[in-house]
Design a protein around this motif. Sequence first.
Motif, short mmCIF file in Angstrom:
data_model
loop_
_atom_site.label_atom_id
_atom_site.label_comp_id
_atom_site.label_asym_id
_atom_site.label_seq_id
_atom_site.Cartn_x
_atom_site.Cartn_y
_atom_site.Cartn_z
N SER A 1 0.71 -1.17 0.20
CA SER A 1 0.07 -0.02 -0.13
C SER A 1 0.72 1.37 0.16
O SER A 1 0.37 1.93 -0.69
CB SER A 1 -1.08 0.09 0.97
OG SER A 1 -0.30 -0.04 2.84
N LEU A 2 2.02 1.15 0.47
CA LEU A 2 3.17 2.28 0.94
C LEU A 2 3.59 2.55 -0.47
O LEU A 2 3.43 3.85 -1.50
CB LEU A 2 4.25 2.26 1.60
CG LEU A 2 4.96 3.37 2.35
CD1 LEU A 2 4.69 4.43 2.37
CD2 LEU A 2 6.20 2.62 3.03
N ILE A 3 3.89 1.37 -1.46
CA ILE A 3 4.54 1.59 -1.88
C ILE A 3 2.92 1.92 -4.00
O ILE A 3 3.62 2.88 -4.48
CB ILE A 3 4.69 -0.12 -3.43
CG1 ILE A 3 6.15 -0.40 -2.31
CG2 ILE A 3 5.06 0.02 -4.73
CD1 ILE A 3 6.83 -1.12 -2.87
N ASP A 4 2.00 1.51 -3.68
CA ASP A 4 0.89 2.25 -4.52
C ASP A 4 0.89 3.61 -4.07
O ASP A 4 1.20 4.16 -4.80
CB ASP A 4 0.07 1.23 -3.56
CG ASP A 4 -0.37 -0.08 -4.20
OD1 ASP A 4 0.34 -1.01 -5.30
OD2 ASP A 4 -1.14 -1.17 -3.82
N ARG A 5 0.98 4.31 -3.31
CA ARG A 5 1.07 6.16 -2.14
C ARG A 5 2.06 6.69 -3.31
O ARG A 5 1.41 7.24 -4.22
CB ARG A 5 0.72 5.80 -1.04
CG ARG A 5 -0.58 5.37 -0.54
CD ARG A 5 -1.19 5.61 0.79
NE ARG A 5 -0.88 4.91 1.35
CZ ARG A 5 -0.04 4.62 2.60
NH1 ARG A 5 0.60 6.02 3.48
NH2 ARG A 5 0.08 3.69 3.37
N ARG A 6 3.39 5.47 -3.15
CA ARG A 6 4.01 6.84 -3.78
C ARG A 6 3.80 5.84 -5.33
O ARG A 6 4.24 7.50 -5.77
CB ARG A 6 5.28 5.72 -3.15
CG ARG A 6 6.24 5.64 -1.79
CD ARG A 6 7.19 5.82 -1.92
NE ARG A 6 7.55 5.61 -0.39
CZ ARG A 6 8.81 4.56 0.15
NH1 ARG A 6 8.82 4.21 -0.33
NH2 ARG A 6 9.07 4.70 1.57
N VAL A 7 4.02 5.25 -5.28
CA VAL A 7 3.30 5.71 -7.51
C VAL A 7 2.30 6.27 -7.38
O VAL A 7 2.62 6.95 -8.03
CB VAL A 7 3.09 3.94 -8.21
CG1 VAL A 7 3.15 3.43 -9.01
CG2 VAL A 7 4.39 2.90 -7.71
N ALA A 8 1.66 6.83 -6.94
CA ALA A 8 0.88 7.62 -6.93
C ALA A 8 0.99 8.99 -7.27
O ALA A 8 0.47 9.66 -8.46
CB ALA A 8 -1.13 7.74 -6.37
N ARG A 9 1.45 9.01 -6.33
CA ARG A 9 1.91 10.39 -6.31
C ARG A 9 2.78 10.74 -6.82
O ARG A 9 2.71 12.07 -7.26
CB ARG A 9 2.32 10.41 -4.89
CG ARG A 9 2.78 12.24 -4.41
CD ARG A 9 3.61 11.94 -2.87
NE ARG A 9 4.81 11.48 -2.36
CZ ARG A 9 4.73 10.94 -1.20
NH1 ARG A 9 3.61 10.94 -0.61
NH2 ARG A 9 5.14 9.72 -1.37
N SER A 10 3.81 10.18 -7.79
CA SER A 10 5.07 10.37 -8.67
C SER A 10 4.12 10.27 -9.84
O SER A 10 4.61 11.44 -10.92
CB SER A 10 5.61 9.73 -8.10
OG SER A 10 5.69 8.35 -8.37
N MET A 11 3.36 9.85 -10.14
CA MET A 11 1.64 10.07 -11.46
C MET A 11 1.70 11.49 -11.38
O MET A 11 1.51 11.82 -12.88
CB MET A 11 1.41 8.34 -12.23
CG MET A 11 2.23 7.86 -11.89
SD MET A 11 2.72 6.94 -13.76
CE MET A 11 1.33 7.04 -14.08
#
Length: 156
Positions: A26-36
């Motif tokens: 979930s942390l990785i998904d949040r980071r990916v969404a923020r960077s996108m």
Amino acid sequence: MSSEDDLARLKSGLADVERENADRMSLIDRRVARSMEESKENGDKLRKETSLVVASLAERNQRARAAGGWATESSLADKVEDDGDFGFEEDEEENQRRAGYKTADPLDVPLPVAQRQVPPPPPVVPPEPARSPGRHRPRGQQDEEDDYANTDWLEA
């Protein structure tokens, strides 16, 4: 200790590992969404800046073409309202109207051959004269005056 206790401890350990793994994902998904989202914002900002630059360059090229192909500072500078209007232009137009003169439309007149955009020839650079490699003059080149610096005057 029984095997049932060992099995319960292993199941508890696996549940902890799965929970930790889910938290990391979930942390990785949040980071990916923020960077996108950041990259999309940066792309939109870059697109806007690029469109402004392209529009500015197109306007500059249009001014150069309107100036007969001469890209000078005055033809490419931003246009400023003429503050030197003293009212003589109205009098001149009125006088021309009374005299029967007609002004020509600049779009109807073909451009002379001299005003069409022709690239200037490349500048000719004269070759530099050959120089001697050393700091001093070679011995073959002497001044018109005789050099008496090494003469022993007492022996003569």
